[in-house]
Each structure stands twice: as structure tokens, then as C-alpha cells.
Design an enzyme around this catalytic site. Structure first.
Site, PDB file in Angstrom:
ATOM      1  N   PRO A 132     -35.386  -6.368  -9.972  1.00  0.00           N
ATOM      2  CA  PRO A 132     -34.240  -6.899  -9.209  1.00  0.00           C
ATOM      3  C   PRO A 132     -32.903  -6.376  -9.740  1.00  0.00           C
ATOM      4  O   PRO A 132     -31.861  -6.596  -9.127  1.00  0.00           O
ATOM      5  CB  PRO A 132     -34.358  -8.415  -9.380  1.00  0.00           C
ATOM      6  CG  PRO A 132     -35.231  -8.621 -10.568  1.00  0.00           C
ATOM      7  CD  PRO A 132     -36.131  -7.424 -10.664  1.00  0.00           C
ATOM      8  N   GLU A 145     -41.628 -12.140 -17.070  1.00  0.00           N
ATOM      9  CA  GLU A 145     -40.183 -11.949 -17.297  1.00  0.00           C
ATOM     10  C   GLU A 145     -39.752 -10.499 -17.104  1.00  0.00           C
ATOM     11  O   GLU A 145     -38.566 -10.185 -17.153  1.00  0.00           O
ATOM     12  CB  GLU A 145     -39.793 -12.415 -18.698  1.00  0.00           C
ATOM     13  CG  GLU A 145     -39.706 -13.916 -18.863  1.00  0.00           C
ATOM     14  CD  GLU A 145     -38.710 -14.551 -17.901  1.00  0.00           C
ATOM     15  OE1 GLU A 145     -37.651 -13.960 -17.635  1.00  0.00           O
ATOM     16  OE2 GLU A 145     -39.008 -15.648 -17.388  1.00  0.00           O
ATOM     17  N   ARG A 181     -43.868   6.539   6.071  1.00  0.00           N
ATOM     18  CA  ARG A 181     -43.592   6.781   7.495  1.00  0.00           C
ATOM     19  C   ARG A 181     -42.601   7.919   7.716  1.00  0.00           C
ATOM     20  O   ARG A 181     -42.422   8.377   8.828  1.00  0.00           O
ATOM     21  CB  ARG A 181     -43.168   5.487   8.211  1.00  0.00           C
ATOM     22  CG  ARG A 181     -41.891   4.895   7.765  1.00  0.00           C
ATOM     23  CD  ARG A 181     -41.796   3.436   8.188  1.00  0.00           C
ATOM     24  NE  ARG A 181     -41.740   3.242   9.646  1.00  0.00           N
ATOM     25  CZ  ARG A 181     -40.736   3.604  10.424  1.00  0.00           C
ATOM     26  NH1 ARG A 181     -39.700   4.212   9.899  1.00  0.00           N
ATOM     27  NH2 ARG A 181     -40.762   3.357  11.715  1.00  0.00           N
ATOM     28  N   ASP A 194     -34.803   5.558  14.228  1.00  0.00           N
ATOM     29  CA  ASP A 194     -34.972   4.210  13.677  1.00  0.00           C
ATOM     30  C   ASP A 194     -33.654   3.686  13.124  1.00  0.00           C
ATOM     31  O   ASP A 194     -32.802   4.470  12.699  1.00  0.00           O
ATOM     32  CB  ASP A 194     -35.961   4.230  12.502  1.00  0.00           C
ATOM     33  CG  ASP A 194     -37.393   4.151  12.960  1.00  0.00           C
ATOM     34  OD1 ASP A 194     -37.636   3.561  14.019  1.00  0.00           O
ATOM     35  OD2 ASP A 194     -38.256   4.683  12.251  1.00  0.00           O
TER      36      ASP A 194
HETATM   37  N1  SAH Z   1     -36.565 -11.698 -15.553  1.00  0.00           N
HETATM   38  C1  SAH Z   1     -36.334 -10.630 -14.647  1.00  0.00           C
HETATM   39  C2  SAH Z   1     -37.096 -10.817 -13.346  1.00  0.00           C
HETATM   40  C3  SAH Z   1     -38.566 -10.718 -13.520  1.00  0.00           C
HETATM   41  S1  SAH Z   1     -39.410 -10.854 -12.017  1.00  0.00           S
HETATM   42  C4  SAH Z   1     -34.841 -10.538 -14.334  1.00  0.00           C
HETATM   43  O1  SAH Z   1     -34.192 -11.575 -14.351  1.00  0.00           O
HETATM   44  O2  SAH Z   1     -34.337  -9.475 -14.026  1.00  0.00           O
HETATM   45  C5  SAH Z   1     -40.945 -10.100 -12.405  1.00  0.00           C
HETATM   46  C6  SAH Z   1     -41.128  -8.675 -11.900  1.00  0.00           C
HETATM   47  O3  SAH Z   1     -41.112  -8.699 -10.481  1.00  0.00           O
HETATM   48  C7  SAH Z   1     -40.072  -7.688 -12.303  1.00  0.00           C
HETATM   49  O4  SAH Z   1     -40.362  -7.098 -13.549  1.00  0.00           O
HETATM   50  C8  SAH Z   1     -40.107  -6.678 -11.188  1.00  0.00           C
HETATM   51  O5  SAH Z   1     -41.082  -5.677 -11.414  1.00  0.00           O
HETATM   52  C9  SAH Z   1     -40.554  -7.497  -9.986  1.00  0.00           C
HETATM   53  N2  SAH Z   1     -39.439  -7.858  -9.089  1.00  0.00           N
HETATM   54  C10 SAH Z   1     -38.921  -9.094  -8.916  1.00  0.00           C
HETATM   55  N3  SAH Z   1     -37.929  -9.099  -8.016  1.00  0.00           N
HETATM   56  C11 SAH Z   1     -37.807  -7.826  -7.579  1.00  0.00           C
HETATM   57  C12 SAH Z   1     -36.937  -7.190  -6.648  1.00  0.00           C
HETATM   58  N4  SAH Z   1     -36.009  -7.852  -5.982  1.00  0.00           N
HETATM   59  N5  SAH Z   1     -37.102  -5.855  -6.452  1.00  0.00           N
HETATM   60  C13 SAH Z   1     -38.040  -5.165  -7.136  1.00  0.00           C
HETATM   61  N6  SAH Z   1     -38.884  -5.709  -8.034  1.00  0.00           N
HETATM   62  C14 SAH Z   1     -38.774  -7.021  -8.272  1.00  0.00           C
END
Ligand code: SAH
Length: 261
Positions: free
Chosen positions: A101, A128, A166, A181
């Protein structure tokens, strides 16, 4: 394109990958997806892949060793070993993308950029997330699929695989279908209609049934501009527009002033 996915849960992928267009892309030979279970690269007796964070705070963090080993063994299976000890250098040419994220927000233009690659490695975090040293010394790119937090990177990896596939040549069948698209050309796409021509008294716009290719193309362009104007006016600031487009947008603006809305 060859996509390698590193995950603790490879079983999450086949249902999505083996249906519809992604299945077809694999049958055509345009896409191969290799699933690698990070657990297989943990060398200790219990195949431990995660540990509590240093400093406390709860949750678990994916350990660096199995992830480095997985990527390193992937690289050595692809090419003759390089001399440098710097894995950032050694992965040159092989994008190792962490789904997180905290990454750059995924867009159609990133999908287009990735579709040019011959190979991609997608690394799915869990819990995490991954040990910071993975991010610092192994990963070459970080992608987020939106401003929300998932339980793992698997869905995010599938989103990237889907959007990229795609765009691969021939995958969508109709040549050029991906070009109109939404987001492909900086605009939203206009509405689509199919049979029946009349459904509960709601009929399909006459122009689409006229068989007049140029009029249809112009109508579609204008509806695309209208949608974008209504829903995502911010996109019009950067879209590539013709004189005719600008004239049409000017008319939309006037109409809005007239109805005073
Ligand atoms: N503690 C981290 C979030 C971990 S979520 C933080 O606060 O940044 C667990 C896993 O889910 C992450 O390591 C990632 O691989 C995936 N993930 C969660 N949300 C995501 C998003 N919006 N985009 C891409 N991968 C995501």
C-alpha cells in the site's frame, strides 16, 4: 510474457488464472505464470517464513532470507551467474515488484509500461509486510493498487497480472479494443449497447445502428468526452484533444451554463 509470483499462498491463484481471457492468453503462449511458494525457500527445519517484529508491536513480518533465496534462485535459473555481489545490479533487467500500500499508485500507464517487459517478478507480502531489507536491497519497484489495506499482496498481484495481460498482443481478440478502453487514452470510455435494440422501451441510440462508421466513431468520441467531463473532469487537463474535441467540450460547458446547473 513470463510472470513469476512469490507468495505464501500459491493456492489462491489458479481459480482466477485458469478462466476466461487469462486462460486464453496462457493457451496462446502470450502469458506464463510461475507460482513460487516462499515457504519452499525457507531452509530451516520448520520452514519458518515470518517472525514477530523487532521492537514489538504485534503482527508478523516476512523474513528476508526465504525471499532473497527465492529471487536469487529464480535469477540464477534464468541467466548465468553475474559477478557483482549487489543484488540491485544483478536484478537489472528483471523487475522485482513488491505489492504494497506504500507503492506508486497502479495506473493504466504503469500497466502499459509493464506490458513491455519480457519477465516480471511480483512479490506478495502478508501480515505486517516484508522485512525492510527486502524493500531496500532486492525490490526494484513498489506498486499499490489503491489507498486501502488488504490482508496480502495476492489480490494486488492478480490485479496487475490481469491489467497487463489484456494489453499483450492479440489477447483481446479485436485489434485495438484496448486502445479505446477507459484510461488508455486519458479519457473514460463512452457507453456500450448490445441486443436487443429495444429493451423495456429503452432503445439503443439510432446512430449505433446506422452502419455509418464515421458517424459512429464521432458519436463514441463525443460520449467518451461527455463521460469524462461529467465524472473525471481532472482527466481533461492532460488528455490529448483535437480541435473538434475542444469545440464539443465548449458546447457541453455552454449547455451547463444554460441550464444553470
Ligand atoms: N503494515 C503494512 C500493510 C501490510 S498489509 C503497512 O502499513 O504498510 C499486508 C500485505 O498486503 C502487504 O505486505 C502487501 O503485500 C499487501 N497489500 C495490502 N494492501 C495493499 C495495496 N493497497 N496494494 C498492494 N498490496 C497491498
Amino acid at each position: 510474457m513470463h510472470i513469476h509470483i512469490l507468495t505464501l499462498f500459491p493456492g489462491m491463484f489458479p481459480a482466477y488464472l485458469n478462466e476466461s481471457i487469462l486462460k486464453k492468453a496462457q493457451e496462446m503462449g502470450q502469458l506464463t505464470v510461475h507460482l513460487h511458494n516462499i515457504r519452499d525457500y525457507a531452509t530451516d527445519r520448520h520452514h519458518v517464513t515470518d517472525e514477530p517484529p523487532f521492537g514489538g508491536g504485534g503482527g508478523m513480518v516476512l523474513k528476508p532470507e526465504p525471499i532473497f533465496t527465492a529471487v536469487e534462485s529464480l535469477i540464477s535459473s534464468l541467466q548465468s551467474p553475474l559477478e557483482s555481489g549487489d543484488w540491485r545490479l544483478e536484478t537489472a533487467g528483471l523487475p522485482v515488484i513488491l505489492l504494497t500500500p506504500q507503492g506508486r499508485p497502479f495506473t493504466q500507464s504503469i500497466a502499459q509500461e509493464l506490458a513491455q517487459q519480457e519477465r516480471l517478478v511480483l512479490l506478495c507480502g502478508r501480515y505486517e509486510g516484508v522485512d525492510e531489507r527486502v524493500r531496500q536491497h532486492l525490490v526494484t519497484d513498489e506498486i499499490s493498487i489503491g489507498d486501502y489495506v488488504l490482508t496480502g499482496g495476492e489480490l494486488a498481484a492478480l490485479v496487475v497480472v490481469d491489467a497487463v495481460t489484456r494489453l499483450l498482443p492479440g489477447v483481446l481478440g479485436a485489434e485495438g479494443a484496448a486502445e479505446t478502453d477507459s484510461h488508455a487514452n486519458g479519457l473514460l470510455e463512452g457507453p456500450h449497447y448490445t441486443k436487443p435494440a429495444d429493451f423495456r422501451g429503452w432503445s439503443v441510440p439510432e446512430v449505433l445502428r446506422s452502419g455509418h462508421a464515421a458517424r459512429i466513431a464521432r458519436w463514441r468520441r463525443e460520449e467518451s468526452l461527455r463521460r469524462t467531463w461529467q465524472r473525471r473532469p481532472d482527466m481533461l487537463l492532460t488528455a490529448v484533444l483535437t480541435e473538434a474535441d475542444r469545440w464539443f467540450l465548449g458546447r457541453l460547458a455552454e449547455e451547463r451554463l444554460e441550464i444553470g446547473d
